[in-house]
Design an enzyme around this catalytic site. Structure first.
Site, PDB file in Angstrom:
ATOM      1  N   GLU A 448       0.825  -1.215   0.000  1.00  0.00           N
ATOM      2  CA  GLU A 448       0.000   0.000   0.000  1.00  0.00           C
ATOM      3  C   GLU A 448       0.861   1.268   0.000  1.00  0.00           C
ATOM      4  O   GLU A 448       0.499   2.280   0.614  1.00  0.00           O
ATOM      5  CB  GLU A 448      -0.973   0.010   1.197  1.00  0.00           C
ATOM      6  CG  GLU A 448      -1.864  -1.193   1.297  1.00  0.00           C
ATOM      7  CD  GLU A 448      -2.600  -1.526   0.005  1.00  0.00           C
ATOM      8  OE1 GLU A 448      -2.811  -0.616  -0.814  1.00  0.00           O
ATOM      9  OE2 GLU A 448      -2.937  -2.702  -0.194  1.00  0.00           O
ATOM     10  N   GLY A 449       1.974   1.205  -0.679  1.00  0.00           N
ATOM     11  CA  GLY A 449       2.913   2.326  -0.713  1.00  0.00           C
ATOM     12  C   GLY A 449       3.935   2.147   0.390  1.00  0.00           C
ATOM     13  O   GLY A 449       3.590   2.198   1.576  1.00  0.00           O
TER      14      GLY A 449
END
Length: 606
Positions: A448-449
């Site tokens: 998610e980053g």
């Protein structure tokens, strides 16, 4: 099967109802069907589900993992997962905070976030499936066509269908704008999708009869880069847009499962779309707006991932604390070493073990507070009585989202490391649960980053959004709060320490701003991760110190039980520990921001 799931119910209740004052939030019309008592009943139900249903699946699921049939392309999850998912949905956990037309119970998002932390503590592999499914449903509900909402939302909310997020490709990680997956428009308005997506959580499994993939792709002729990315709804099994009936299989399949360090019971897939040039997809919203739509899902997931960090850290800490209170080894250090007849003590009596345990507790309680506080901001941004509060809550949430994701996962991992250290050699074995917690949690700082990307977003954009007014407003509020409590004589020394670091944060931002003005972009963001961690330490120091103040007030009530007296006393001690033992680390983080050393930029890696 037994469960290693442990949770501190008293701490959670304190945070929700004494500190965050959820009963005040329940006065908003949207939450009219809920009371403190009903939410407490839900909490008890959640704890039971974690302990009795998904907790016992955690260890065997880790050992067995998911199985991929290369002939049929199907994936089988470990025994019990499918039944657990059905019960999860039937208990109302999937759509807890959603509107009634989503099949939801319209409970506060703060409660939903609390439960997601507990699900992650019990079984992170399991928790990922509904977490992504819920976010996919929200994207469809906000940006999808009416037929998508009518057909997909009831099937997702009932548990018949699940959802995924398909961004990453083998040659394209976080640089989503470089993706190669294509979309070719057909005469009937649908699209043919073609490409490979990697590391897709829940990409293929047996928990539901259909899987709705949200896929980023580039329409033929669209601009290169982020500006040419669109979002598509791609079902595993084709669906009739009018009736919702399932048709034939779509041209989507799992090529293989990733061989991973942890979360073995979650199917992380390498996915093929359009291998036979027959993958049907449907555009969500407008062309070339896919990134903006997907950010709804990504921001929800970033909060969820932060909760994974805190949930698993909490389980690791509570197991380590339990072990330390039972494990007898050595004697009290204050006794003479040659006193062979001295009573042997539990390791919780040793100073260094006590230090490790209280550090674990302070980090867990601090990260939990930040996460729940962010969730309450989300509730207020949607349901507050005034537009002013809605707007302010939304912008503050934007500021804090990357901090929740990065701080809680990095510091949560440190907690698990300390928990393993508390066990000593036993922590490194499979006899105890901490080694699995360590493996399961490591991914949280990556997906998610990555946390480095969260730091770039935080320092490069969020701190300076609206010409820096949101950040400056937060600094001003924190200074006023510190001054107010100092005037009341409550934790004056500790609030002075907070004030010092608030000033240092301001100085650091001014320094970075000067570097940007000098066109030194690389130098400005070189130590963005350190700045984010410093900010996280400061905001959590302030939040946890407020709880110490509240605990002091609660102690004045002479009618409270002896257990509550102990609880509030420990809250005060934990607050002081965080300010004196953890917050000072912000100084070393900020020293990296101020330094003129750019060795990392100068080094020759060729």
């Amino acid at each position: 099967m037994s469960s290693s799931f442990l949770a501190d119910k008293r701490e959670i209740e304190f945070l929700l109802f004494e500190y965050l004052q959820m009963e005040d939030l329940l006065q908003q019309p949207y939450f009219a069907n809920h009371t403190k008592e009903s939410l407490l009943e839900m909490l008890s139900s959640c704890l039971t589900f974690c302990d009795k249903i998904i907790g016992p699946l955690n260890k065997p699921g880790d050992k067995i993992g998911c199985l991929h049939d290369k002939q049929t392309k199907k994936v089988t999850t470990p025994k019990g997962m499918k039944e657990a998912y059905l019960q999860f949905v039937q208990n109302g956990f999937l759509t807890l905070s959603d509107e009634e037309n989503y099949g939801g119970l319209e409970a506060p998002e703060t409660i939903s976030v609390c439960f997601m932390e507990l699900f992650s503590a019990a079984n992170q592999s399991f928790a990922i499936y509904p977490g992504l499914t819920k976010s996919a449903m929200h994207v469809i509900g906000k940006f999808g066509e009416e037929w998508m909402k009518k057909v997909c939302i009831p099937n997702i909310s009932s548990g018949k269908w699940t959802g995924t997020m398909c961004l990453t490709e083998p040659s394209v990680g976080s640089a989503v704008g470089d993706l190669k997956t294509s979309a070719k428009k057909q005469a009937d308005g649908s699209f043919l999708i073609k490409g490979i997506k990697q590391w897709i959580s829940g990409g293929e499994h047996d928990l539901s009869e259909n899987i709705i993939h949200l896929v980023l792709a580039r329409v033929e002729g669209a601009p290169m880069g982020m500006d040419g990315v669109s979002l598509f709804l791609v079902p595993k099994i084709r669906i009739d847009k009018h009736s919702g009936q399932l048709k034939e299989a779509n041209d989507v399949h799992c090529i293989s499962l990733e061989e991973k360090l942890g979360i073995h019971a979650n199917a992380t897939c390498l996915m093929s779309f359009g291998d036979g040039d027959q993958c049907e997809g449907f555009l969500i919203g407008k062309e070339n707006q896919g990134i903006s739509y997907m950010f709804l899902m990504m921001n929800e997931e970033r909060i969820m991932v932060g909760l994974q960090g805190i949930g698993i850290a909490s389980a690791a800490f509570l197991n380590a604390e339990k072990y330390a209170k039972e494990r007898v080894q050595g004697m009290d250090i204050s006794l003479k070493k040659d006193s062979q007849d001295a009573k042997r003590v539990c390791i919780v009596e040793h100073p260094d073990v006590r230090r490790m345990l209280l550090r674990q507790r302070a980090i867990v309680e601090g990260g939990r507070t930040l996460s729940y506080f962010a969730a309450k901001l989300q509730d207020l941004s949607r349901h507050a009585a005034s537009e002013e509060i809605k707007k302010k809550s939304h912008t503050t949430l934007e500021l804090l989202t990357p901090v929740v994701k990065a701080w809680c996962t990095d510091m949560g991992f440190e907690v698990v490391v300390l928990a393993m250290q508390t066990y000593g050699g036993y922590g490194y074995t499979k006899d105890y649960p901490v080694e699995q917690y360590l493996r399961d949690l490591k991914i949280a700082s990556i997906y998610e980053g990555t946390n480095g990307i969260q730091a770039l977003d935080f320092l490069g954009r969020k701190v300076f959004m609206q010409q820096g007014q949101v950040f400056q407003g937060w600094i001003t509020e924190q200074r006023q709060k510190a001054q107010q409590f100092k005037e009341q004589g409550l934790f004056s020394e500790e609030w002075s320490i907070v004030e010092y670091y608030l000033e240092e944060l301001q100085n650091a931002v001014n320094h970075v701003q000067r570097l940007f003005a000098q066109k030194k972009q690389k130098e400005a963001v070189l130590n963005a991760s350190s700045f984010l961690m410093a900010f996280g330490h400061v905001i959590i120091g302030s939040l946890i110190l407020e709880q110490g103040v509240l605990a002091c007030e609660k102690q004045k009530d002479t009618s409270i039980s002896s257990l509550d007296k102990k609880f509030y006393r420990n809250k005060i001690i934990t607050a002081r520990f965080f300010i004196h033992q953890i917050l000072p680390e912000a100084k070393s983080y900020l020293a990296k921001v101020f330094t003129e050393d750019v060795s990392a930029l100068d080094f020759d890696f060729s």
